[in-house]
Design an enzyme around this catalytic site. Structure first.
Site, mmCIF file in Angstrom:
data_model
loop_
_atom_site.group_PDB
_atom_site.id
_atom_site.type_symbol
_atom_site.label_atom_id
_atom_site.label_comp_id
_atom_site.label_asym_id
_atom_site.label_seq_id
_atom_site.Cartn_x
_atom_site.Cartn_y
_atom_site.Cartn_z
ATOM 1 N N TYR A 64 0.879 -1.095 0.014
ATOM 2 C CA TYR A 64 0.093 0.103 0.158
ATOM 3 C C TYR A 64 0.948 1.293 -0.033
ATOM 4 C CZ TYR A 64 -2.980 3.737 2.050
ATOM 5 O OH TYR A 64 -3.861 4.795 2.088
HETATM 6 N N1 LIG Z 1 -9.893 6.954 5.681
HETATM 7 C C1 LIG Z 1 -8.664 7.460 6.181
HETATM 8 O O1 LIG Z 1 -8.457 7.800 7.451
HETATM 9 C C2 LIG Z 1 -7.605 7.677 5.114
HETATM 10 C C3 LIG Z 1 -7.806 7.653 3.902
HETATM 11 N N2 LIG Z 1 -6.807 7.887 3.011
HETATM 12 C C4 LIG Z 1 -6.790 8.015 1.418
HETATM 13 O O2 LIG Z 1 -8.017 8.719 1.096
HETATM 14 C C5 LIG Z 1 -8.947 8.224 0.235
HETATM 15 C C6 LIG Z 1 -10.279 8.060 0.664
HETATM 16 O O3 LIG Z 1 -10.255 6.953 1.907
HETATM 17 P P1 LIG Z 1 -11.734 6.281 2.308
HETATM 18 O O4 LIG Z 1 -12.697 6.929 1.978
HETATM 19 O O5 LIG Z 1 -11.307 5.787 3.473
HETATM 20 O O6 LIG Z 1 -11.454 4.858 1.031
HETATM 21 P P2 LIG Z 1 -12.386 3.614 1.228
HETATM 22 O O7 LIG Z 1 -11.456 2.459 1.364
HETATM 23 O O8 LIG Z 1 -13.454 3.950 2.447
HETATM 24 O O9 LIG Z 1 -13.163 3.601 -0.248
HETATM 25 C C7 LIG Z 1 -12.376 3.626 -1.308
HETATM 26 C C8 LIG Z 1 -13.124 3.278 -2.551
HETATM 27 O O10 LIG Z 1 -12.406 3.095 -3.692
HETATM 28 C C9 LIG Z 1 -13.114 1.806 -4.399
HETATM 29 N N3 LIG Z 1 -12.088 0.968 -5.050
HETATM 30 C C10 LIG Z 1 -11.314 0.448 -4.344
HETATM 31 N N4 LIG Z 1 -10.683 -0.564 -5.538
HETATM 32 C C11 LIG Z 1 -11.200 -0.153 -6.638
HETATM 33 C C12 LIG Z 1 -11.364 -0.872 -7.842
HETATM 34 N N5 LIG Z 1 -10.293 -1.798 -8.179
HETATM 35 N N6 LIG Z 1 -11.968 -0.516 -8.794
HETATM 36 C C13 LIG Z 1 -13.015 0.713 -8.531
HETATM 37 N N7 LIG Z 1 -13.012 1.094 -7.207
HETATM 38 C C14 LIG Z 1 -12.292 0.612 -6.306
HETATM 39 C C15 LIG Z 1 -13.825 1.255 -3.318
HETATM 40 O O11 LIG Z 1 -15.026 0.569 -4.031
HETATM 41 P P3 LIG Z 1 -15.797 -0.774 -3.342
HETATM 42 O O12 LIG Z 1 -16.490 0.010 -2.329
HETATM 43 O O13 LIG Z 1 -16.428 -1.441 -4.357
HETATM 44 O O14 LIG Z 1 -14.572 -1.455 -2.571
HETATM 45 C C16 LIG Z 1 -14.273 1.993 -2.245
HETATM 46 O O15 LIG Z 1 -15.471 2.657 -2.521
HETATM 47 C C17 LIG Z 1 -8.189 6.719 -0.246
HETATM 48 O O16 LIG Z 1 -7.371 7.166 -1.362
HETATM 49 C C18 LIG Z 1 -7.415 6.636 1.045
HETATM 50 O O17 LIG Z 1 -6.156 5.712 0.658
HETATM 51 C C19 LIG Z 1 -5.527 8.020 3.506
HETATM 52 C C20 LIG Z 1 -5.263 7.947 4.667
HETATM 53 C C21 LIG Z 1 -6.267 8.116 5.612
HETATM 54 N N1 LIG Z 2 -8.473 3.164 0.953
HETATM 55 C C1 LIG Z 2 -8.096 3.438 2.223
HETATM 56 N N2 LIG Z 2 -6.954 3.714 2.604
HETATM 57 C C2 LIG Z 2 -6.697 4.036 4.126
HETATM 58 C C3 LIG Z 2 -7.729 3.743 5.000
HETATM 59 C C4 LIG Z 2 -8.959 3.178 4.376
HETATM 60 O O1 LIG Z 2 -10.127 2.810 5.217
HETATM 61 N N3 LIG Z 2 -9.081 2.943 3.365
HETATM 62 N N4 LIG Z 2 -7.696 3.986 6.240
HETATM 63 C C5 LIG Z 2 -6.359 4.370 6.637
HETATM 64 C C6 LIG Z 2 -6.435 4.427 8.252
HETATM 65 O O2 LIG Z 2 -7.281 5.451 8.671
HETATM 66 C C7 LIG Z 2 -5.075 4.963 8.858
HETATM 67 O O3 LIG Z 2 -4.457 6.131 8.238
HETATM 68 C C8 LIG Z 2 -5.057 4.988 10.390
HETATM 69 O O4 LIG Z 2 -5.497 3.682 10.985
HETATM 70 C C9 LIG Z 2 -5.346 4.641 5.671
HETATM 71 N N5 LIG Z 2 -5.430 4.361 4.456
#
Ligand SMILES: NC(=O)C1=CN([C@@H]2O[C@H](COP(=O)(O)OP(=O)(O)OC[C@H]3O[C@@H](n4cnc5c(N)ncnc54)[C@H](OP(=O)(O)O)[C@@H]3O)[C@@H](O)[C@H]2O)C=CC1
Ligand SMILES: Nc1nc2c(c(=O)[nH]1)N=C([C@H](O)[C@@H](O)CO)CN2
Length: 240
Positions: free
Chosen positions: A152
């Site tokens: 990742y």
């Molecule tokens: N949440 C956090 O605390 C953090 C988030 N981030 C970044 O912020 C962004 C948003 O985070 P968050 O809302 O938590 O993300 P989520 O993991 O909750 O959602 C990501 C979405 O991406 C979609 N996805 C994953 N793989 C594919 C694929 N192969 N084709 C099409 N769609 C796909 C998923 O679809 P499906 O529902 O079908 O699986 C899902 O709806 C991400 O890039 C994450 O890495 C970074 C650090 C911390």
């Molecule tokens: N695609 C995602 N990326 C990440 C997620 C997640 O839920 N979906 N969550 C994190 C965590 O919040 C992490 O930052 C702390 O536990 C990171 N990336």
């Protein structure tokens, strides 16, 4: 007087959490959006009711990315921007064979934005200087690495690097930036101990929620001068 309607912003992974909040925030400001979603969610109904175009697409294979780009181009002649939010947070201990973990991470965080940025370039360009934006959602772990999420972190690091390459390639018509969040929101299965430890990693000691990312994206969309940069939204984590 010509009254040109705003062009849509494409948000990948926009049917849940951060992508969903961003889609609603933009729609509430009369900014059209195209939401790319893979799985069906009840939230899609609300998005459609609010005026979003919701396009199903699975980026797990290259053909799915090409097919999706063709359908976006059939829907709109121009894009105001692309927010590469779609992501999966696969750990090395998930039981998935390691080569498959790396392949999945590269597919969604590297191949997908790399291909979509190029396939959709004609839709982004031709709208004047700073006429469009690409925004990559990366992660704080790009700086530090991650012992539990090695693939990742590596794939997000590649995405961070592509920010600068695409910024060079597409200037001055398209600004290209990244947002690197640390913990923004927990997942429902996170237990109390995990939550305490995760919160303690930052100076601010909160999980701030989706609006922090919406704010950073709106800042970038409103700028005419910021490009090739990564904005850290991490509660001061490097200082702990
Ligand atoms: N949440 C956090 O605390 C953090 C988030 N981030 C970044 O912020 C962004 C948003 O985070 P968050 O809302 O938590 O993300 P989520 O993991 O909750 O959602 C990501 C979405 O991406 C979609 N996805 C994953 N793989 C594919 C694929 N192969 N084709 C099409 N769609 C796909 C998923 O679809 P499906 O529902 O079908 O699986 C899902 O709806 C991400 O890039 C994450 O890495 C970074 C650090 C911390
Ligand atoms: N695609 C995602 N990326 C990440 C997620 C997640 O839920 N979906 N969550 C994190 C965590 O919040 C992490 O930052 C702390 O536990 C990171 N990336």
């Amino acid at each position: 007087m010509t009254n040109t309607a705003p062009q849509p912003i494409l948000i990948t992974g926009g049917a849940r959490r951060i992508g969903l909040a961003l889609a609603h925030a933009l729609l509430s400001r009369h900014q059209p959006v195209i939401v790319a979603y893979r799985s069906e969610y009840p939230a899609l109904e609300g998005l459609r009711a609010a005026g979003a175009h919701c396009l199903q697409g699975d980026f797990s294979a290259h053909e799915g990315i090409y097919d999706f780009a063709r359908r976006v181009a059939a829907l709109t002649p121009k894009l105001r921007g692309i927010v590469h939010n779609a992501s999966a947070w696969l750990a090395e201990n998930s039981g998935t064979p390691p080569e498959q973990t790396l392949q999945t991470m590269l597919q969604i965080h590297v191949y997908t934005p790399y291909l979509l940025n190029q396939l959709l370039e004609p839709l982004l360009c031709g709208q004047g200087e700073a006429g469009a934006d690409i925004i990559h959602l990366t992660d704080y772990v790009v700086e530090k690495g991650s012992d539990k999420h090695i693939a990742y972190a590596a794939s997000k690091a590649a995405l961070d690097n592509m920010t600068r390459s695409f910024a060079r390639k597409l200037a001055p018509e398209v600004k290209v930036n990244a947002i690197a969040p640390a913990l923004i929101m927990f997942n429902p299965g996170d237990d109390e101990q995990y939550r305490r430890q995760a919160l303690d990693k930052s100076l601010m000691k909160i999980a701030p929620g989706e609006q922090e990312i919406v704010n950073a994206i709106e800042f970038l969309l409103n700028s005419r001068f910021v490009t090739g940069r990564t904005i850290a939204v991490d509660g001061g984590r490097p200082l702990r």
